[in-house]
Design a protein around this motif. Structure first.
Motif, PDB file in Angstrom:
ATOM      1  N   VAL A  75       0.975  -1.228   0.045  1.00  0.00           N
ATOM      2  CA  VAL A  75      -0.001   0.029  -0.005  1.00  0.00           C
ATOM      3  C   VAL A  75       0.865   1.129  -0.044  1.00  0.00           C
ATOM      4  O   VAL A  75       1.961   1.109   0.533  1.00  0.00           O
ATOM      5  CB  VAL A  75      -0.709  -0.037   1.213  1.00  0.00           C
ATOM      6  CG1 VAL A  75      -2.165  -1.273   1.034  1.00  0.00           C
ATOM      7  CG2 VAL A  75      -0.323  -0.037   2.452  1.00  0.00           C
ATOM      8  N   SER A  76       0.244   2.334  -0.602  1.00  0.00           N
ATOM      9  CA  SER A  76       1.365   3.549  -0.837  1.00  0.00           C
ATOM     10  C   SER A  76       1.920   4.035   0.505  1.00  0.00           C
ATOM     11  O   SER A  76       3.102   4.476   0.488  1.00  0.00           O
ATOM     12  CB  SER A  76       0.295   4.406  -1.447  1.00  0.00           C
ATOM     13  OG  SER A  76       0.129   4.311  -2.824  1.00  0.00           O
TER      14      SER A  76
ATOM     15  N   VAL B  93       8.674   2.708   4.394  1.00  0.00           N
ATOM     16  CA  VAL B  93       8.717   1.590   5.417  1.00  0.00           C
ATOM     17  C   VAL B  93       9.544   0.491   4.772  1.00  0.00           C
ATOM     18  O   VAL B  93      10.378  -0.187   5.152  1.00  0.00           O
ATOM     19  CB  VAL B  93       7.922   1.230   6.451  1.00  0.00           C
ATOM     20  CG1 VAL B  93       8.366   0.244   7.458  1.00  0.00           C
ATOM     21  CG2 VAL B  93       7.322   2.549   7.012  1.00  0.00           C
ATOM     22  N   LEU B  94       8.933  -0.190   3.810  1.00  0.00           N
ATOM     23  CA  LEU B  94       9.615  -1.232   3.037  1.00  0.00           C
ATOM     24  C   LEU B  94      10.777  -0.916   2.291  1.00  0.00           C
ATOM     25  O   LEU B  94      11.499  -1.711   2.246  1.00  0.00           O
ATOM     26  CB  LEU B  94       8.198  -1.613   1.999  1.00  0.00           C
ATOM     27  CG  LEU B  94       8.618  -2.750   1.101  1.00  0.00           C
ATOM     28  CD1 LEU B  94       9.053  -3.895   1.736  1.00  0.00           C
ATOM     29  CD2 LEU B  94       7.578  -3.216   0.123  1.00  0.00           C
ATOM     30  N   LEU B  95      10.941   0.118   1.644  1.00  0.00           N
ATOM     31  CA  LEU B  95      12.013   0.815   0.821  1.00  0.00           C
ATOM     32  C   LEU B  95      13.236   0.672   1.994  1.00  0.00           C
ATOM     33  O   LEU B  95      14.149   0.058   1.658  1.00  0.00           O
ATOM     34  CB  LEU B  95      11.955   2.198   0.546  1.00  0.00           C
ATOM     35  CG  LEU B  95      13.282   2.652  -0.137  1.00  0.00           C
ATOM     36  CD1 LEU B  95      13.649   2.015  -1.200  1.00  0.00           C
ATOM     37  CD2 LEU B  95      12.965   4.272  -0.337  1.00  0.00           C
ATOM     38  N   ARG B  96      12.902   1.196   3.333  1.00  0.00           N
ATOM     39  CA  ARG B  96      14.146   1.164   4.127  1.00  0.00           C
ATOM     40  C   ARG B  96      14.482  -0.375   4.658  1.00  0.00           C
ATOM     41  O   ARG B  96      15.438  -0.658   4.997  1.00  0.00           O
ATOM     42  CB  ARG B  96      13.765   2.211   5.488  1.00  0.00           C
ATOM     43  CG  ARG B  96      13.592   3.530   4.967  1.00  0.00           C
ATOM     44  CD  ARG B  96      13.401   4.346   6.226  1.00  0.00           C
ATOM     45  NE  ARG B  96      12.332   4.453   6.919  1.00  0.00           N
ATOM     46  CZ  ARG B  96      11.297   4.950   6.581  1.00  0.00           C
ATOM     47  NH1 ARG B  96      11.202   5.696   5.567  1.00  0.00           N
ATOM     48  NH2 ARG B  96      10.222   4.664   7.452  1.00  0.00           N
TER      49      ARG B  96
ATOM     50  N   GLU C 182      -3.097   0.580  -6.885  1.00  0.00           N
ATOM     51  CA  GLU C 182      -3.387   1.509  -7.832  1.00  0.00           C
ATOM     52  C   GLU C 182      -2.598   1.543  -9.213  1.00  0.00           C
ATOM     53  O   GLU C 182      -2.972   1.690 -10.168  1.00  0.00           O
ATOM     54  CB  GLU C 182      -3.224   3.029  -7.414  1.00  0.00           C
ATOM     55  CG  GLU C 182      -4.298   3.427  -6.126  1.00  0.00           C
ATOM     56  CD  GLU C 182      -3.973   3.162  -4.830  1.00  0.00           C
ATOM     57  OE1 GLU C 182      -4.866   3.212  -3.928  1.00  0.00           O
ATOM     58  OE2 GLU C 182      -2.858   2.652  -4.674  1.00  0.00           O
ATOM     59  N   GLU C 183      -1.388   0.895  -8.712  1.00  0.00           N
ATOM     60  CA  GLU C 183      -0.491   0.795 -10.036  1.00  0.00           C
ATOM     61  C   GLU C 183      -0.513  -0.593 -10.538  1.00  0.00           C
ATOM     62  O   GLU C 183       0.362  -0.767 -11.499  1.00  0.00           O
ATOM     63  CB  GLU C 183       1.117   0.908  -9.290  1.00  0.00           C
ATOM     64  CG  GLU C 183       1.302   2.385  -9.064  1.00  0.00           C
ATOM     65  CD  GLU C 183       2.543   2.932  -8.322  1.00  0.00           C
ATOM     66  OE1 GLU C 183       3.543   3.339  -8.747  1.00  0.00           O
ATOM     67  OE2 GLU C 183       3.002   1.991  -7.289  1.00  0.00           O
ATOM     68  N   ALA C 184      -1.183  -1.480 -10.101  1.00  0.00           N
ATOM     69  CA  ALA C 184      -1.199  -3.126 -10.402  1.00  0.00           C
ATOM     70  C   ALA C 184      -1.455  -3.225 -11.787  1.00  0.00           C
ATOM     71  O   ALA C 184      -0.741  -3.949 -12.625  1.00  0.00           O
ATOM     72  CB  ALA C 184      -2.081  -3.956  -9.380  1.00  0.00           C
TER      73      ALA C 184
ATOM     74  N   GLU D 209       2.081  -8.251   5.485  1.00  0.00           N
ATOM     75  CA  GLU D 209       2.414  -7.178   6.383  1.00  0.00           C
ATOM     76  C   GLU D 209       2.588  -5.854   5.935  1.00  0.00           C
ATOM     77  O   GLU D 209       2.318  -4.784   6.632  1.00  0.00           O
ATOM     78  CB  GLU D 209       3.822  -7.431   7.177  1.00  0.00           C
ATOM     79  CG  GLU D 209       4.922  -7.331   6.443  1.00  0.00           C
ATOM     80  CD  GLU D 209       6.163  -7.644   7.287  1.00  0.00           C
ATOM     81  OE1 GLU D 209       6.437  -6.953   8.068  1.00  0.00           O
ATOM     82  OE2 GLU D 209       6.826  -8.876   6.784  1.00  0.00           O
ATOM     83  N   TRP D 210       2.607  -5.814   4.423  1.00  0.00           N
ATOM     84  CA  TRP D 210       3.035  -4.694   3.738  1.00  0.00           C
ATOM     85  C   TRP D 210       1.635  -4.104   3.303  1.00  0.00           C
ATOM     86  O   TRP D 210       1.394  -2.960   2.494  1.00  0.00           O
ATOM     87  CB  TRP D 210       3.988  -4.606   2.697  1.00  0.00           C
ATOM     88  CG  TRP D 210       5.314  -4.852   3.499  1.00  0.00           C
ATOM     89  CD1 TRP D 210       6.004  -6.225   3.368  1.00  0.00           C
ATOM     90  CD2 TRP D 210       6.091  -4.022   4.497  1.00  0.00           C
ATOM     91  NE1 TRP D 210       7.029  -6.092   4.074  1.00  0.00           N
ATOM     92  CE2 TRP D 210       7.124  -5.180   4.954  1.00  0.00           C
ATOM     93  CE3 TRP D 210       6.017  -2.918   5.167  1.00  0.00           C
ATOM     94  CZ2 TRP D 210       8.134  -4.497   5.746  1.00  0.00           C
ATOM     95  CZ3 TRP D 210       7.137  -2.429   5.831  1.00  0.00           C
ATOM     96  CH2 TRP D 210       8.168  -3.152   6.224  1.00  0.00           C
ATOM     97  N   ASN D 211       0.458  -4.879   3.211  1.00  0.00           N
ATOM     98  CA  ASN D 211      -0.642  -4.487   2.651  1.00  0.00           C
ATOM     99  C   ASN D 211      -1.946  -4.165   3.369  1.00  0.00           C
ATOM    100  O   ASN D 211      -2.923  -4.596   2.592  1.00  0.00           O
ATOM    101  CB  ASN D 211      -0.988  -5.844   1.476  1.00  0.00           C
ATOM    102  CG  ASN D 211      -0.315  -5.738   0.068  1.00  0.00           C
ATOM    103  OD1 ASN D 211      -0.230  -4.925  -0.648  1.00  0.00           O
ATOM    104  ND2 ASN D 211       0.699  -6.753   0.110  1.00  0.00           N
TER     105      ASN D 211
END
Length: 379
Positions: free
Chosen positions: A226-227, A232-235, A353-355, A376-378
């Motif tokens: 999710v946007s 957080v996922l990037l890091r 939204e980008e899928a 956990e990221w969705n």
């Protein structure tokens, strides 16, 4: 065919050999003899095919006996971006140093003081310029195009797509009728066709087909997220994969600054580059990133400004924080890694939204991106 087949000065030929230019590329083989004849030319060839030498060598040879008057240039190379102006300018300067009479070459572009450029315009033979800054100098009477003998438009497709048509028309109207015109473009679209019809007279037309990008050395991954959790996922990925050098692409200058700030706040040293930063800052940030082992800079956050043409031999990781607008831009972005016979990893963070757009990119490029759905990221 070799560079020796043309009437180029011996020191220039020696310099080309020292720089690793053993044989001319296809665009150089076909363009150089036509330009040396004085013909107008339209060259369609992909980025990285050697277009700069294809016009720089005959440009220097053709102007070697011309003495430019004060503030009246003899050759003009029009380019769309600051980075390309610097790059092309340096190539011509280095080549000109090998001539018996080095032609004075200067690159001008926005983002730096116009006053300094105005003061240095005396006795310039060849000017490499972005359209806006050139018009600034013309309007200040710092330079005249009245004696210009050769016009080169490099990356014409990009220049026109960036909205420079009015500026280009203004510049063309200031040039003398009798001149040689060279137009180079990566693609042939209606805008380029239209301006070539106005600009060129009985031109030699050369088209070098774009080779299919070799992405076999690149492992492509996608994470559904999710946007609001992308940062957080990037890091998390940077830490988990121990990324010491990663280029992160965003779609806007605002997002570049936001991502860059968050990385630095969380202890990951990062630099940002985008079109609203001055040229000196862009140069310094890029240099710090290249020297990451010394500076500690792990990340470079940027827009598509650096998707092409950046001079970094090997980039281990590329991350699409946001997806690019077009499949072609996706290829350019991930093509920053997997080079020099070394493997690389390209990661895309894909929001719900980008899928759909991600599926289009895969279909249009013929690339299979392994998508991971981390719960956990969705949510």
């Amino acid at each position: 065919m070799s560079f020796n087949d043309w009437d180029l000065p011996a020191p220039l030929l020696q310099y080309l050999q020292q720089q690793g230019h053993a044989q001319p590329t296809p665009i150089q083989q076909q363009a150089i003899p036509e330009v040396l004849k004085g013909r107008d030319l339209m060259g369609i060839a992909p980025t990285g095919s050697g277009k700069t030498l294809a016009y720089a060598l005959p440009l220097l040879q053709g102007l070697k006996d011309i003495v430019s008057k004060n503030r009246q240039i003899s050759g003009l190379v029009l380019v769309p971006t600051r980075e390309l102006a610097e790059q092309v300018g340096q190539v011509i300067i280095d080549l000109a140093k090998q001539m018996d009479r080095p032609l004075i070459t200067m690159a001008v572009y926005g983002g730096v003081s116009v006053n300094v450029q105005m003061m240095n315009m005396n006795k310039v033979d060849i000017l490499v310029a972005t359209p806006g800054r050139l018009i600034d100098l013309m309007d200040s009477n710092a330079v005249s195009l009245a004696a210009c003998r050769v016009l080169v438009m490099d990356e014409a497709d990009k220049m026109l797509s960036m909205g420079f048509r009015d500026e280009v028309d203004y510049i063309l109207n200031a040039l003398p009728q009798q001149r040689q015109n060279l137009l180079f473009s990566a693609t042939l679209n209606p805008q380029v066709e239209q301006i070539s019809g106005l600009l060129l007279s009985d031109p030699a037309v050369i088209e070098i087909k774009t080779p299919k990008a070799d992405l076999s050395q690149i492992k492509q991954l996608g994470y559904r997220v999710v946007s609001e959790k992308k940062g957080v996922l990037l890091r998390h990925l940077i830490h988990k994969m121990d990324m010491q050098q990663v280029m992160i692409f965003c779609s806007s200058t605002y997002q570049v600054e936001h991502v860059n700030d968050k990385l630095n706040t969380n202890g990951i040293k990062s630099k940002a580059i985008h079109g609203k930063k001055s040229q000196s800052i862009r140069n310094n940030n890029l240099a710090d990133f290249k020297q990451g082992a010394v500076t500690g800079v792990q990340c470079l956050v940027t827009t598509d400004l650096l998707a092409r043409g950046i001079d970094i031999e090997f980039m281990p990781y590329v991350i699409n924080y946001e997806l690019p607008r077009s499949p072609k831009d996706y290829i350019h972005r991930i093509g920053r890694t997997g080079r020099a016979d070394r493997t690389g990893v390209a990661i895309s963070l894909v929001s719900p939204e980008e899928a759909h757009h991600m599926r289009i990119i895969q279909k249009k490029t013929g690339q299979k991106v392994w998508m991971e759905d981390l719960e956990e990221w969705n949510s």
